[in-house]
Design an enzyme around this catalytic site. Structure first.
Site, PDB file in Angstrom:
ATOM      1  N   ASN A  83      -6.853  22.020 -12.655  1.00 57.68           N
ATOM      2  CA  ASN A  83      -7.826  21.051 -12.152  1.00 57.68           C
ATOM      3  C   ASN A  83      -8.664  20.404 -13.259  1.00 57.68           C
ATOM      4  O   ASN A  83      -8.868  19.189 -13.275  1.00 57.68           O
ATOM      5  CB  ASN A  83      -8.751  21.716 -11.133  1.00 57.68           C
ATOM      6  CG  ASN A  83      -9.771  20.739 -10.591  1.00 57.68           C
ATOM      7  OD1 ASN A  83      -9.407  19.721 -10.018  1.00 57.68           O
ATOM      8  ND2 ASN A  83     -11.045  21.029 -10.801  1.00 57.68           N
ATOM      9  N   TRP A 132      -6.843   3.204 -11.188  1.00 58.02           N
ATOM     10  CA  TRP A 132      -6.614   4.592 -10.760  1.00 58.02           C
ATOM     11  C   TRP A 132      -5.404   4.728  -9.852  1.00 58.02           C
ATOM     12  O   TRP A 132      -4.776   5.796  -9.788  1.00 58.02           O
ATOM     13  CB  TRP A 132      -7.859   5.169 -10.080  1.00 58.02           C
ATOM     14  CG  TRP A 132      -8.316   4.448  -8.834  1.00 58.02           C
ATOM     15  CD1 TRP A 132      -9.234   3.436  -8.764  1.00 58.02           C
ATOM     16  CD2 TRP A 132      -7.874   4.658  -7.482  1.00 58.02           C
ATOM     17  NE1 TRP A 132      -9.399   3.021  -7.458  1.00 58.02           N
ATOM     18  CE2 TRP A 132      -8.576   3.755  -6.649  1.00 58.02           C
ATOM     19  CE3 TRP A 132      -6.958   5.529  -6.888  1.00 58.02           C
ATOM     20  CZ2 TRP A 132      -8.380   3.685  -5.266  1.00 58.02           C
ATOM     21  CZ3 TRP A 132      -6.771   5.466  -5.511  1.00 58.02           C
ATOM     22  CH2 TRP A 132      -7.478   4.552  -4.715  1.00 58.02           C
ATOM     23  N   GLU A 182     -14.160  25.591  -2.857  1.00 60.77           N
ATOM     24  CA  GLU A 182     -13.059  24.707  -3.285  1.00 60.77           C
ATOM     25  C   GLU A 182     -12.170  24.373  -2.089  1.00 60.77           C
ATOM     26  O   GLU A 182     -11.695  23.249  -1.945  1.00 60.77           O
ATOM     27  CB  GLU A 182     -12.229  25.349  -4.400  1.00 60.77           C
ATOM     28  CG  GLU A 182     -12.992  25.530  -5.701  1.00 60.77           C
ATOM     29  CD  GLU A 182     -13.620  24.248  -6.219  1.00 60.77           C
ATOM     30  OE1 GLU A 182     -12.999  23.183  -6.124  1.00 60.77           O
ATOM     31  OE2 GLU A 182     -14.767  24.304  -6.711  1.00 60.77           O
ATOM     32  N   TRP A 225      -9.531  -4.197 -14.687  1.00 57.53           N
ATOM     33  CA  TRP A 225      -8.575  -3.284 -15.308  1.00 57.53           C
ATOM     34  C   TRP A 225      -7.721  -4.044 -16.311  1.00 57.53           C
ATOM     35  O   TRP A 225      -7.370  -5.201 -16.087  1.00 57.53           O
ATOM     36  CB  TRP A 225      -7.641  -2.679 -14.244  1.00 57.53           C
ATOM     37  CG  TRP A 225      -8.342  -1.993 -13.110  1.00 57.53           C
ATOM     38  CD1 TRP A 225      -8.415  -2.432 -11.816  1.00 57.53           C
ATOM     39  CD2 TRP A 225      -9.063  -0.759 -13.162  1.00 57.53           C
ATOM     40  NE1 TRP A 225      -9.139  -1.539 -11.055  1.00 57.53           N
ATOM     41  CE2 TRP A 225      -9.554  -0.504 -11.862  1.00 57.53           C
ATOM     42  CE3 TRP A 225      -9.350   0.156 -14.171  1.00 57.53           C
ATOM     43  CZ2 TRP A 225     -10.307   0.615 -11.533  1.00 57.53           C
ATOM     44  CZ3 TRP A 225     -10.096   1.269 -13.849  1.00 57.53           C
ATOM     45  CH2 TRP A 225     -10.565   1.500 -12.553  1.00 57.53           C
ATOM     46  N   TRP A 243     -13.789  21.595  -0.577  1.00 58.51           N
ATOM     47  CA  TRP A 243     -13.464  20.272  -1.136  1.00 58.51           C
ATOM     48  C   TRP A 243     -12.200  19.702  -0.482  1.00 58.51           C
ATOM     49  O   TRP A 243     -12.081  18.498  -0.244  1.00 58.51           O
ATOM     50  CB  TRP A 243     -13.286  20.341  -2.660  1.00 58.51           C
ATOM     51  CG  TRP A 243     -14.584  20.177  -3.390  1.00 58.51           C
ATOM     52  CD1 TRP A 243     -15.347  21.167  -3.923  1.00 58.51           C
ATOM     53  CD2 TRP A 243     -15.276  18.932  -3.663  1.00 58.51           C
ATOM     54  NE1 TRP A 243     -16.467  20.624  -4.508  1.00 58.51           N
ATOM     55  CE2 TRP A 243     -16.449  19.256  -4.373  1.00 58.51           C
ATOM     56  CE3 TRP A 243     -15.019  17.596  -3.375  1.00 58.51           C
ATOM     57  CZ2 TRP A 243     -17.360  18.285  -4.793  1.00 58.51           C
ATOM     58  CZ3 TRP A 243     -15.925  16.620  -3.802  1.00 58.51           C
ATOM     59  CH2 TRP A 243     -17.077  16.971  -4.496  1.00 58.51           C
ATOM     60  N   TRP A 248      -8.654  11.118  -7.229  1.00 58.45           N
ATOM     61  CA  TRP A 248      -8.534   9.969  -8.145  1.00 58.45           C
ATOM     62  C   TRP A 248      -9.738   9.048  -7.994  1.00 58.45           C
ATOM     63  O   TRP A 248     -10.288   8.551  -8.976  1.00 58.45           O
ATOM     64  CB  TRP A 248      -7.208   9.219  -7.923  1.00 58.45           C
ATOM     65  CG  TRP A 248      -6.109   9.852  -8.728  1.00 58.45           C
ATOM     66  CD1 TRP A 248      -5.239  10.814  -8.293  1.00 58.45           C
ATOM     67  CD2 TRP A 248      -5.815   9.639 -10.117  1.00 58.45           C
ATOM     68  NE1 TRP A 248      -4.427  11.201  -9.329  1.00 58.45           N
ATOM     69  CE2 TRP A 248      -4.745  10.495 -10.455  1.00 58.45           C
ATOM     70  CE3 TRP A 248      -6.341   8.802 -11.101  1.00 58.45           C
ATOM     71  CZ2 TRP A 248      -4.197  10.533 -11.748  1.00 58.45           C
ATOM     72  CZ3 TRP A 248      -5.794   8.844 -12.384  1.00 58.45           C
ATOM     73  CH2 TRP A 248      -4.744   9.702 -12.690  1.00 58.45           C
TER      74      TRP A 248
HETATM   75  P1  FAD Z   1      -8.099  26.891  -6.623  1.00 60.96           P
HETATM   76  O1  FAD Z   1      -9.167  26.707  -7.630  1.00 60.96           O
HETATM   77  O2  FAD Z   1      -7.529  28.257  -6.479  1.00 60.96           O
HETATM   78  O3  FAD Z   1      -8.681  26.380  -5.220  1.00 60.96           O
HETATM   79  C1  FAD Z   1      -8.186  26.813  -3.957  1.00 60.96           C
HETATM   80  C2  FAD Z   1      -7.756  25.610  -3.133  1.00 60.96           C
HETATM   81  O4  FAD Z   1      -8.863  24.742  -2.906  1.00 60.96           O
HETATM   82  C3  FAD Z   1      -6.708  24.734  -3.784  1.00 60.96           C
HETATM   83  O5  FAD Z   1      -5.417  25.262  -3.593  1.00 60.96           O
HETATM   84  C4  FAD Z   1      -6.920  23.398  -3.097  1.00 60.96           C
HETATM   85  O6  FAD Z   1      -6.289  23.355  -1.833  1.00 60.96           O
HETATM   86  C5  FAD Z   1      -8.422  23.386  -2.886  1.00 60.96           C
HETATM   87  N1  FAD Z   1      -9.071  22.655  -3.999  1.00 60.96           N
HETATM   88  C6  FAD Z   1      -9.420  23.140  -5.203  1.00 60.96           C
HETATM   89  N2  FAD Z   1     -10.032  22.169  -5.934  1.00 60.96           N
HETATM   90  C7  FAD Z   1     -10.040  21.059  -5.164  1.00 60.96           C
HETATM   91  C8  FAD Z   1     -10.523  19.724  -5.349  1.00 60.96           C
HETATM   92  N3  FAD Z   1     -11.144  19.341  -6.470  1.00 60.96           N
HETATM   93  N4  FAD Z   1     -10.352  18.834  -4.364  1.00 60.96           N
HETATM   94  C9  FAD Z   1      -9.754  19.200  -3.205  1.00 60.96           C
HETATM   95  N5  FAD Z   1      -9.279  20.432  -2.971  1.00 60.96           N
HETATM   96  C10 FAD Z   1      -9.422  21.357  -3.931  1.00 60.96           C
HETATM   97  N6  FAD Z   1      -5.212  18.972  -5.085  1.00 60.96           N
HETATM   98  C11 FAD Z   1      -4.170  19.009  -4.231  1.00 60.96           C
HETATM   99  O7  FAD Z   1      -4.034  19.971  -3.468  1.00 60.96           O
HETATM  100  N7  FAD Z   1      -3.261  17.983  -4.180  1.00 60.96           N
HETATM  101  C12 FAD Z   1      -3.357  16.892  -4.991  1.00 60.96           C
HETATM  102  O8  FAD Z   1      -2.537  15.982  -4.888  1.00 60.96           O
HETATM  103  C13 FAD Z   1      -4.432  16.852  -5.919  1.00 60.96           C
HETATM  104  N8  FAD Z   1      -4.546  15.808  -6.787  1.00 60.96           N
HETATM  105  C14 FAD Z   1      -5.596  15.793  -7.681  1.00 60.96           C
HETATM  106  C15 FAD Z   1      -5.725  14.699  -8.550  1.00 60.96           C
HETATM  107  C16 FAD Z   1      -6.770  14.661  -9.478  1.00 60.96           C
HETATM  108  C17 FAD Z   1      -6.923  13.473 -10.388  1.00 60.96           C
HETATM  109  C18 FAD Z   1      -7.706  15.720  -9.531  1.00 60.96           C
HETATM  110  C19 FAD Z   1      -8.829  15.694 -10.506  1.00 60.96           C
HETATM  111  C20 FAD Z   1      -7.589  16.792  -8.664  1.00 60.96           C
HETATM  112  C21 FAD Z   1      -6.551  16.850  -7.730  1.00 60.96           C
HETATM  113  N9  FAD Z   1      -6.412  17.921  -6.822  1.00 60.96           N
HETATM  114  C22 FAD Z   1      -5.360  17.937  -5.930  1.00 60.96           C
HETATM  115  C23 FAD Z   1      -7.471  18.956  -6.715  1.00 60.96           C
HETATM  116  C24 FAD Z   1      -7.261  20.211  -7.581  1.00 60.96           C
HETATM  117  O9  FAD Z   1      -6.947  19.856  -8.888  1.00 60.96           O
HETATM  118  C25 FAD Z   1      -6.166  21.142  -7.049  1.00 60.96           C
HETATM  119  O10 FAD Z   1      -6.334  21.381  -5.672  1.00 60.96           O
HETATM  120  C26 FAD Z   1      -6.210  22.487  -7.774  1.00 60.96           C
HETATM  121  O11 FAD Z   1      -6.028  22.293  -9.149  1.00 60.96           O
HETATM  122  C27 FAD Z   1      -5.151  23.391  -7.229  1.00 60.96           C
HETATM  123  O12 FAD Z   1      -5.094  24.592  -7.954  1.00 60.96           O
HETATM  124  P2  FAD Z   1      -5.415  25.969  -7.263  1.00 60.96           P
HETATM  125  O13 FAD Z   1      -4.647  26.096  -5.994  1.00 60.96           O
HETATM  126  O14 FAD Z   1      -5.193  27.025  -8.284  1.00 60.96           O
HETATM  127  O15 FAD Z   1      -6.957  25.826  -6.942  1.00 60.96           O
END
Ligand code: FAD
Length: 491
Positions: free
Chosen positions: A350, A368, A284, A315, A287, A391
């Site tokens: 997420n 979006w 993650e 849209w 990602w 997005w």
């Molecule tokens: P964990 O599951 O603990 O993951 C650890 C770290 O990995 C996160 O803190 C984050 O830095 C990174 N990560 C995890 N999932 C993703 C992902 N899908 N894409 C990129 N990095 C990821 N994340 C943001 O940090 N900022 C945003 O503005 C953001 N906007 C989002 C908008 C949408 C529509 C979606 C679907 C996802 C978005 N995310 C964003 C990705 C993700 O939802 C969050 O990073 C995650 O929910 C953060 O929670 P966590 O720290 O507990 O994640």
């Protein structure tokens, strides 16, 4: 060590440990620590929730610097004008910062580096934010990557990230010139926190911004949360993810530190999580790396369809639907719980981000970019790379995106990932007493069940604003029209 003062410019790296720019400056000689709130028109202004976070994070950084004998000087304005002036007035011989990856920031940093170097000042920049620089991971032909799996494989093949630098214990402070001291502001004077109205109560309850808060989160996660992460991370009703995202966003902790702390905890048996849980967690972080890779190579990621096919998408931009979505009043409990979690805490799980985003883009057929902008304003982790890339991923217009025809159903997603409805009950209290069988589709509940739960549909909780089947068919028809148009264009 020289006696010529050096300056570290903090930006999105608000920490004292594993901060290479800070370490380089401290090795050089007496040091000034600077933060500039950049309000020049070239920069996208931070959203409200991120401004709140920044304020708290700067206060924590300032206190940590002071405790080590230094001082954080805080300014507001255009760094292109402020930084060279300070360097000149304070007789600075060496300036360092950690790199950023948005086009406007890169352009600014390049211009500053050129100007300062021409004036005889040594300037150095470092990587504090990523495991790999966006240009270090490429296809065999040396081109940017567009698909996550090969990207992450190639990134992993580069080996483990270097060990994090130790925490700074002492700062030998340079005396700032009198004019600079007079011009410096307190963090409070930046006015980043809301006052009238003060909507940040839920944020204060939910978070501890700053480096210490970040490490507490990571320790708690490695201690309890990593176990079962792989299986549980999709459950918004559980505390199953790290919630490190806003800390990472502001650089209060870096990915190298997370990487090594996770590996060490695993090897020392200090976490109940398995190797598979750790791999999933680190992927993650992968990602996040991939999003930065995309942003660096596609500077307009937040405003332009990565896949230009979508430029012709029809849209409908449903204004009243958008308003209901923002307020968590769509009549779909999982979407509404997510949007209210966002409004209350500045964060959303997420899985629910994906469902809420899909609902806006597909069931409401709204561009979006409208959703990206709302998240930008309301997320404490609003991130120029992750938000835009995610997005576009949901919209189907992005690199390695979910195909547009994949339309999340908020009812079945709720039943699968919030089976008892605990998440919905927490954020949609109107439905707290509803039988779990109907919690994700209250409009199907018999009148007696609704009455028993004290729910009057259409009065204290809305009926669905769009029929799921109608929304789905309309979205697929819009996609088919896009394809037809393309076929016509390309013969
Ligand atoms: P964990 O599951 O603990 O993951 C650890 C770290 O990995 C996160 O803190 C984050 O830095 C990174 N990560 C995890 N999932 C993703 C992902 N899908 N894409 C990129 N990095 C990821 N994340 C943001 O940090 N900022 C945003 O503005 C953001 N906007 C989002 C908008 C949408 C529509 C979606 C679907 C996802 C978005 N995310 C964003 C990705 C993700 O939802 C969050 O990073 C995650 O929910 C953060 O929670 P966590 O720290 O507990 O994640």
């Amino acid at each position: 060590m020289t006696e010529t003062p050096a300056l570290v410019w903090f930006r999105e790296d608000l920490r004292l440990s594993d901060n290479p720019a800070l370490s380089a400056v401290l090795e050089h000689g007496p040091s000034l620590c600077l933060y500039i709130l950049d309000d020049s028109p070239a920069r996208r202004p931070l959203g409200g929730a991120a401004r709140w976070w920044l304020s708290r994070s700067l206060a924590a950084l300032s206190a940590a610097i002071a405790a080590r004998g230094g001082e954080l000087l805080v300014m507001r304005g255009d760094p292109a004008e402020i930084l060279p002036r300070i360097v000149r007035d304070a007789g600075i011989g060496f300036v360092a910062w950690n790199r950023r990856y948005e086009a406007s920031a890169i352009a600014l940093d390049k211009a500053l580096k050129a100007g300062l170097s021409a004036a005889g000042v040594a300037v150095e920049s470092f990587n504090a934010a990523l495991l790999n620089e966006p240009w270090q991971v490429t296809t065999r032909a040396g081109r940017p990557m567009q698909v996550f799996t090969p990207y992450w494989r190639a990134a992993r093949e580069r080996g483990a990230p270097s060990a994090p630098l130790p925490a700074t214990t002492t700062i030998h402070k340079a005396t700032p010139p009198e004019g600079l001291r007079r011009a410096a502001l307190t963090v409070a004077e930046l006015g980043l926190e809301p006052s009238q109205p003060d909507w940040a109560g839920g944020l204060r309850e939910s978070w501890t911004p700053g480096e210490d808060g970040a490490w507490t989160r990571l320790a708690d996660f490695l201690d309890g949360g990593l176990q079962g992460y792989r299986a549980e991370r999709d459950r918004p009703d559980r505390l199953a993810t790290s919630r490190l995202s806003p800390h990472l966003r502001f650089g209060e902790i870096g990915p190298r530190q997370i990487w090594h702390a996770t590996r060490m905890a695993l090897e020392a048996g200090k976490t109940d999580g398995s190797a598979a849980d750790a791999e999933k967690f680190l992927s993650e972080i992968g990602w996040r790396e991939f999003s930065y890779h995309l942003l660096f190579h596609n500077p307009e990621l937040a405003t332009r369809n990565f896949n230009a096919r979508f430029d012709a998408f029809a849209w409908v931009n449903d204004e009243s639907g958008l308003a209901a979505w923002r307020r968590g009043l769509t009549g779909y409990p999982l979407v509404d719980a997510g949007m209210r979690e966002l409004w209350t805490t500045g964060w959303m799980h997420n899985r629910v981000r994906m469902v809420a985003a899909s609902f806006l883009i597909k069931h409401l057929l709204t561009d979006w970019r409208q959703g990206e902008a709302w998240f930008w304003d309301t997320l404490v982790d609003a991130d120029p790379a992750n938000n835009a890339a995610s997005w576009q991923w949901v919209a189907g217009s992005g690199a390695d995106a979910a195909p547009y025809f994949r339309i999340f159903n908020p009812v079945t997603q709720g039943e699968k990932f919030d089976p008892e409805g605990a998440y919905v009950r927490r954020f949609v209290p109107e439905l707290a007493q509803l039988d779990p069988k109907f919690i994700h589709q209250p409009w199907t509940a018999p009148q007696a069940v609704l009455e028993k739960a004290g729910v009057a549909l259409g009065e204290d909780y809305p009926r669905p604003i769009v029929d799921l089947d109608f929304g789905r068919r309309r979205a697929l028809a819009a996609l088919a029209a896009l394809k037809t148009e393309e076929q016509l264009e390309h013969g």
